[in-house]
Scaffold this motif. Sequence first.
Motif, short mmCIF file in Angstrom:
data_model
loop_
_atom_site.label_atom_id
_atom_site.label_comp_id
_atom_site.label_asym_id
_atom_site.label_seq_id
_atom_site.Cartn_x
_atom_site.Cartn_y
_atom_site.Cartn_z
N THR A 69 0.82 -1.18 0.00
CA THR A 69 0.00 0.00 0.00
C THR A 69 0.87 1.25 0.00
OG1 THR A 69 -1.66 -1.19 1.27
CG2 THR A 69 -1.84 1.18 1.24
N LYS B 224 2.02 4.79 0.93
CA LYS B 224 1.88 5.65 2.11
C LYS B 224 2.15 7.09 1.71
CE LYS B 224 1.50 2.43 5.36
NZ LYS B 224 0.51 2.34 6.39
N ARG C 5 1.57 9.89 8.47
CA ARG C 5 1.83 8.97 7.36
C ARG C 5 0.67 7.99 7.31
NH1 ARG C 5 6.37 4.60 7.13
NH2 ARG C 5 6.01 3.86 5.03
N ILE C 6 -0.08 8.02 6.20
CA ILE C 6 -1.24 7.16 6.09
C ILE C 6 -1.24 6.46 4.73
CG2 ILE C 6 -2.61 8.64 7.62
CD1 ILE C 6 -4.20 9.42 5.03
N ALA C 7 -1.99 5.38 4.65
CA ALA C 7 -2.16 4.68 3.38
C ALA C 7 -3.04 5.54 2.47
CB ALA C 7 -2.81 3.33 3.62
#
Length: 144
Positions: free
Chosen positions: A2, A4, A17-19
């Motif tokens: 995924t 990021k 920090r996110i998908a």
Amino acid sequence: MTEKLHIVCPHCHTTNRIAAAQLGGEAHCGSCHQPLVTGRPVPLDDASFVRHVGRSQLPVVVDFWAPWCGPCRMMAPAFEQAAGTLKTQAQFAKLDTQAHPQAAAPFHIRSIPTMVVFREGRELGRISGALPASEIVRWVQSVI
């Protein structure tokens, strides 16, 4: 795997920090626990401007405006509508050039309203003049 992304919180201005897939859902800030995607323009000051423009991997569309500017006030609802339409594609923000001239000065803003799209500190495009929401959306999509 995924992808990021670094996204700056519109509430506390902490970098998260996110998908990328979480942008359409309920992604929350790890620091203040508020939603990372609001669909509303973020008011910026000198410090938060640097964080949002310099750190966000999601494009940031900044409306350089001033309270005394009639066209700026006229465009504000259209800018907010465009922010809602493109909420998972770009973060929208507003910088009052009268209150924060130091943040605007390096970008040589000569007329307002001026919209500039940034990604990770780089200017991707700019346009001056008041636009309706549909034109803002069309322009932002062409730049990003």
